[in-house]
Design a protein around this motif. Structure first.
Motif, PDB file in Angstrom:
ATOM      1  N   ILE A   3       0.839  -1.198   0.000  1.00  9.77           N
ATOM      2  CA  ILE A   3       0.000   0.000   0.000  1.00  9.77           C
ATOM      3  C   ILE A   3       0.873   1.247   0.000  1.00  9.77           C
ATOM      4  O   ILE A   3       0.598   2.213  -0.710  1.00  9.77           O
ATOM      5  N   LEU A   4       1.941   1.226   0.783  1.00  9.40           N
ATOM      6  CA  LEU A   4       2.878   2.347   0.810  1.00  9.40           C
ATOM      7  C   LEU A   4       3.510   2.547  -0.563  1.00  9.40           C
ATOM      8  O   LEU A   4       3.633   3.679  -1.035  1.00  9.40           O
ATOM      9  N   GLY A  34      11.081   7.675   3.134  1.00  7.14           N
ATOM     10  CA  GLY A  34      11.846   7.184   4.273  1.00  7.14           C
ATOM     11  C   GLY A  34      11.117   6.125   5.081  1.00  7.14           C
ATOM     12  O   GLY A  34      11.745   5.334   5.791  1.00  7.14           O
ATOM     13  N   LEU A  35       9.790   6.076   4.964  1.00 10.47           N
ATOM     14  CA  LEU A  35       9.033   5.055   5.693  1.00 10.47           C
ATOM     15  C   LEU A  35       9.433   3.648   5.265  1.00 10.47           C
ATOM     16  O   LEU A  35       9.362   2.718   6.059  1.00 10.47           O
ATOM     17  N   SER A  41      13.959  -1.278   8.778  1.00  5.37           N
ATOM     18  CA  SER A  41      14.703  -1.300  10.032  1.00  5.37           C
ATOM     19  C   SER A  41      13.977  -2.128  11.083  1.00  5.37           C
ATOM     20  O   SER A  41      14.587  -2.951  11.768  1.00  5.37           O
ATOM     21  N   ILE A  42      12.673  -1.927  11.198  1.00  2.00           N
ATOM     22  CA  ILE A  42      11.884  -2.687  12.173  1.00  2.00           C
ATOM     23  C   ILE A  42      11.881  -4.165  11.820  1.00  2.00           C
ATOM     24  O   ILE A  42      12.063  -5.033  12.681  1.00  2.00           O
ATOM     25  N   SER A  43      11.716  -4.472  10.541  1.00  2.00           N
ATOM     26  CA  SER A  43      11.704  -5.867  10.088  1.00  2.00           C
ATOM     27  C   SER A  43      13.031  -6.558  10.388  1.00  2.00           C
ATOM     28  O   SER A  43      13.056  -7.689  10.883  1.00  2.00           O
ATOM     29  N   PHE A  69      16.554   6.446   7.230  1.00  2.00           N
ATOM     30  CA  PHE A  69      15.279   7.060   7.585  1.00  2.00           C
ATOM     31  C   PHE A  69      15.506   8.342   8.382  1.00  2.00           C
ATOM     32  O   PHE A  69      14.872   9.368   8.120  1.00  2.00           O
ATOM     33  N   ALA A  70      16.388   8.286   9.361  1.00  2.00           N
ATOM     34  CA  ALA A  70      16.659   9.461  10.186  1.00  2.00           C
ATOM     35  C   ALA A  70      17.202  10.617   9.342  1.00  2.00           C
ATOM     36  O   ALA A  70      16.809  11.770   9.531  1.00  2.00           O
ATOM     37  N   GLY A  71      18.075  10.305   8.404  1.00  2.00           N
ATOM     38  CA  GLY A  71      18.599  11.338   7.517  1.00  2.00           C
ATOM     39  C   GLY A  71      17.499  12.004   6.705  1.00  2.00           C
ATOM     40  O   GLY A  71      17.452  13.230   6.589  1.00  2.00           O
ATOM     41  N   LEU A  72      16.592  11.199   6.157  1.00  2.00           N
ATOM     42  CA  LEU A  72      15.485  11.762   5.382  1.00  2.00           C
ATOM     43  C   LEU A  72      14.542  12.568   6.271  1.00  2.00           C
ATOM     44  O   LEU A  72      14.039  13.617   5.860  1.00  2.00           O
TER      45      LEU A  72
END
Length: 122
Positions: A3-4, A34-35, A41-43, A69-72
């Motif tokens: 979906i993303l 970035g999501l 990362s979570i996976s 992600f943090a950079g974005l």
């Protein structure tokens, strides 16, 4: 995840037809993109907890994905607030972590599968 991907595809098509590329929608697109890295990362973090054998690899790749992600996210914040973009910025440090942890994960992976790189092979 799919979906993303669909939402970002539609968003990309919409943004490509805009005359300006400095709108808030353009900047928020970075965060949407970035999501993918946050989900990765979570996976990888969950896989690291489940799989003891490959824990160092999954942990390094998880940190690398989170760094991107943090950079974005930081870059999006700078753009949305209209702040002058510093160089180097916190976003650059986070992006640098992406490369460092990706290399660490690659080294762990090559060691785990038994590949050795010597100067004679280069």
């Amino acid at each position: 995840m799919s979906i993303l991907l669909l939402l970002l595809t539609v968003w990309t098509l919409y943004l490509s037809n805009l005359s300006t590329h400095t709108s808030s929608l353009n900047y928020l697109y970075n965060l949407g993109y970035g999501l993918f890295f946050l989900l990765a990362s979570i996976s990888h973090l969950l896989n690291a907890r489940k799989n003891q054998l490959f824990r160092p690899i999954f942990s390094a790749v998880s940190l690398a994905s989170f760094g991107y992600f943090a950079g974005l996210a930081i870059w999006t914040y700078y753009n949305l607030k209209g702040l002058e973009l510093p160089y180097p910025s916190l976003a650059d440090i986070a992006f640098l972590c992406f490369y460092i942890f990706s290399i660490v994960g690659g080294i762990y992976a090559t060691k785990k599968i038994g590949v050795s790189i010597t100067s004679s092979r280069l």
